[in-house]
Design a protein around this motif. Structure first.
Motif, PDB file in Angstrom:
ATOM      1  N   LYS A   1       0.850  -1.201   0.000  1.00 22.64           N
ATOM      2  CA  LYS A   1       0.000   0.000   0.000  1.00 22.64           C
ATOM      3  C   LYS A   1       0.888   1.255   0.000  1.00 22.64           C
ATOM      4  O   LYS A   1       0.382   2.376   0.029  1.00 22.64           O
ATOM      5  N   ILE A   2       2.220   1.074   0.017  1.00 20.94           N
ATOM      6  CA  ILE A   2       3.079   2.260   0.100  1.00 20.94           C
ATOM      7  C   ILE A   2       3.106   2.962  -1.257  1.00 20.94           C
ATOM      8  O   ILE A   2       2.870   2.350  -2.303  1.00 20.94           O
ATOM      9  N   PRO A   3       3.384   4.280  -1.278  1.00 16.33           N
ATOM     10  CA  PRO A   3       3.456   4.999  -2.547  1.00 16.33           C
ATOM     11  C   PRO A   3       4.612   4.491  -3.410  1.00 16.33           C
ATOM     12  O   PRO A   3       5.686   4.170  -2.891  1.00 16.33           O
ATOM     13  N   VAL A   4       4.360   4.433  -4.717  1.00 17.24           N
ATOM     14  CA  VAL A   4       5.367   3.952  -5.660  1.00 17.24           C
ATOM     15  C   VAL A   4       5.555   5.020  -6.741  1.00 17.24           C
ATOM     16  O   VAL A   4       4.577   5.566  -7.249  1.00 17.24           O
ATOM     17  N   ILE A   5       6.819   5.327  -7.049  1.00 17.15           N
ATOM     18  CA  ILE A   5       7.091   6.247  -8.161  1.00 17.15           C
ATOM     19  C   ILE A   5       8.040   5.538  -9.112  1.00 17.15           C
ATOM     20  O   ILE A   5       8.675   4.555  -8.725  1.00 17.15           O
ATOM     21  N   ASP A   6       8.149   6.014 -10.351  1.00 16.40           N
ATOM     22  CA  ASP A   6       9.113   5.366 -11.234  1.00 16.40           C
ATOM     23  C   ASP A   6      10.305   6.275 -11.490  1.00 16.40           C
ATOM     24  O   ASP A   6      10.384   7.395 -10.961  1.00 16.40           O
ATOM     25  N   THR A   7      11.248   5.787 -12.303  1.00 14.32           N
ATOM     26  CA  THR A   7      12.506   6.511 -12.486  1.00 14.32           C
ATOM     27  C   THR A   7      12.447   7.532 -13.622  1.00 14.32           C
ATOM     28  O   THR A   7      13.472   8.099 -13.981  1.00 14.32           O
ATOM     29  N   ARG A   8      11.284   7.764 -14.190  1.00 10.58           N
ATOM     30  CA  ARG A   8      11.204   8.777 -15.248  1.00 10.58           C
ATOM     31  C   ARG A   8      11.526  10.167 -14.687  1.00 10.58           C
ATOM     32  O   ARG A   8      11.237  10.452 -13.525  1.00 10.58           O
ATOM     33  N   ASN A   9      12.083  11.031 -15.526  1.00 16.18           N
ATOM     34  CA  ASN A   9      12.255  12.439 -15.136  1.00 16.18           C
ATOM     35  C   ASN A   9      10.887  13.059 -14.889  1.00 16.18           C
ATOM     36  O   ASN A   9      10.692  13.807 -13.942  1.00 16.18           O
ATOM     37  N   ILE A  10       9.944  12.765 -15.795  1.00 11.14           N
ATOM     38  CA  ILE A  10       8.554  13.172 -15.553  1.00 11.14           C
ATOM     39  C   ILE A  10       7.898  11.938 -14.961  1.00 11.14           C
ATOM     40  O   ILE A  10       7.342  11.098 -15.682  1.00 11.14           O
ATOM     41  N   ASN A  11       8.013  11.807 -13.642  1.00  7.99           N
ATOM     42  CA  ASN A  11       7.691  10.486 -13.108  1.00  7.99           C
ATOM     43  C   ASN A  11       6.199  10.179 -13.062  1.00  7.99           C
ATOM     44  O   ASN A  11       5.350  11.053 -13.057  1.00  7.99           O
ATOM     45  N   GLN A  12       5.941   8.864 -13.111  1.00  7.31           N
ATOM     46  CA  GLN A  12       4.592   8.334 -12.980  1.00  7.31           C
ATOM     47  C   GLN A  12       4.544   7.630 -11.625  1.00  7.31           C
ATOM     48  O   GLN A  12       5.514   6.970 -11.244  1.00  7.31           O
TER      49      GLN A  12
END
Ligand code: FAD
Length: 408
Positions: free
Chosen positions: A254-265
């Protein structure tokens, strides 16, 4: 009426709360809409140690290790301030502990995560957990863009609007006044005092705080004019996923997840099993642009999680985050008027730091800013954009360039 704070998001409410709690000053907040109506009530609720948009390595390159350490320390303090507010509040802010996970969206992004982990350890003594692709897939989630990860263990998730209401409740309990539906439309100075006009009346103040971030009207005060770049950020939320859909993505966390994009998703599985998914918004806020951005995000969600190819978005919304020329927030005062203070420009990562900025503003207002950390955020005023009229063109070019890098 002594101190008036314009803007009832985390920054303004936190400033009013800390003024009342720590300094016994009952300030007045005037908010154009309702408390938390801006970014504060509509963000992704992902909290990790960061100030502004600059990557940790760039911070060291730009300001040197000593200053970078102070900046990182301040970012960590902001997390504690946020936790403290949540703990004191009578409301349940739905805090999800366990960190924030950054996922390598391509195999060639894993080395960057490895060097980030090393940098965090060597420069800041901060232990982020480096995970290979298997570890992420078996312990957190699986998908088409899972190639390893880095977990920031002190990060957390939170319900953004409940957090805004929590600060509001603390504010009122401590004695601050919060007036909603009160946009400041005219700002004048008479006999050395500020006079702010709202549709319902006029307020006089010895000092004024600008806490309007990405919603700042260009003409509100010269000290912020041509110095801010509001940028849309957009979120979609799916219907509640079925048990089978969650299992097909092995979405265990349930923890927040971000990706490695500069404009991240980024994404989070909400308590009712809806998936929240966000990224940058459209360049303009027209209904057509918003609809196509919603479709874009849905495409991105389905690309990341192929088992969710039939899932639609039940809700979507956007909001204006605020960028500055040097990509860091600024807590300062007008150069020609030390009674006008501001804290703005957190980029897409201001949940914790805006609450912290409110505390710093409160200290400044009672001349106790000497205790502030000497970091560029507190020592330098907002820089002006050169060729400010062309800010949007610059934004479009930057987005195109970053997208190209993200797809490499
Ligand atoms: C879609 C989205 C997702 C985000 N996700 C995250 C995330 O996951 N993690 C994270 O750390 N950050 C995130 N952010 C950023 C974060 O929410 C902001 O940095 C933070 O909330 C800023 O708070 P603030 O109080 O400074 O500004 P805001 O909450 O925007 O408040 C400004 C207020 O000023 C008021 N105002 C403007 N003009 C006037 C006027 N003339 N008179 C009176 N009032 C006025 C507005 O009505 C508004 O309520 C996100 C933002 C958005 C939009």
């Amino acid at each position: 009426m002594d101190i008036v704070i314009i803007g009832g998001g985390y920054t303004g409410l936190s400033c009013a709360y800390h003024l009342a709690r720590d300094h016994g000053i009952a300030a007045t907040v005037v908010e154009a809409n309702c408390a938390g109506w801006g970014c504060s009530g509509r963000n992704g609720g992902s909290v990790r140690p960061s100030i502004g948009k600059l990557p940790y390595r760039r911070v060291i390159d730009k300001w040197g290790l000593e200053t970078a350490r102070r900046i990182f320390g301040e970012a960590q303090k902001a997390l504690l301030t946020t936790r403290d507010i949540i703990a004191r509040s009578p409301l349940d802010c739905e805090l999800i502990d366990g960190g924030v996970l950054k996922v390598a969206h391509r195999p060639n992004r894993l080395p960057a995560l490895e060097s980030e982990a090393r940098l965090l350890r060597e420069a800041y003594g901060f232990e982020a957990e480096l995970l290979d692709a298997d570890a992420v897939r078996t312990r957190f989630l699986d998908g088409a863009e899972v190639h390893g990860g880095l977990r920031y263990p002190d990060g957390f998730g939170v319900h953004p609007l409940k957090l805004a209401y929590a600060v509001l409740a603390l504010c009122r309990e401590a004695g601050a006044r919060v007036h909603t539906a009160s946009p400041v439309t005219v700002w004048e100075k008479e006999n050395g005092r500020h006079v702010l006009t709202t549709p319902e009346g006029r307020l006089r103040a010895r000092a004024v705080v600008l806490a309007t971030n990405g919603y700042t009207p260009e003409s509100l005060h010269p000290c912020v004019s041509k110095r801010l770049l509001p940028v849309l950020s957009h979120i979609i939320v799916t219907r509640p996923l079925t048990t089978e859909e969650v299992a097909a993505c092995n979405y265990l966390t349930k923890i927040p997840v971000i990706d490695t994009r500069n404009i991240n998703q980024y994404h989070r599985l909400l308590p009712d099993r809806r998936l929240l998914f966000g990224s940058r918004g459209a360049a303009t806020d027209s209904p057509t642009a918003r609809a196509s951005q919603r479709e874009f995000l849905l495409d991105r969600l389905r690309a990341k999680f192929p088992p969710l190819s039939a899932v639609n978005a039940d809700f979507d919304w956007n909001g204006w985050v605020c960028l500055t020329l040097d990509w860091i927030p600024h807590i300062h005062h007008a150069e020609d008027d030390a009674s006008v203070h501001y804290a703005l420009g957190y980029g897409g990562g201001g949940v914790a730091f805006s609450l912290q900025a409110g505390q710093h503003l409160a200290a400044r207002l009672v001349n106790q800013a000497a205790d502030e950390p000497l970091i560029p955020t507190t020592t330098s005023p907002l820089p002006r954009f050169p060729l400010a009229a062309f800010r949007r063109l610059g934004q479009r070019a930057a987005i195109a360039w970053l997208q190209m890098k993200d797809n490499a």
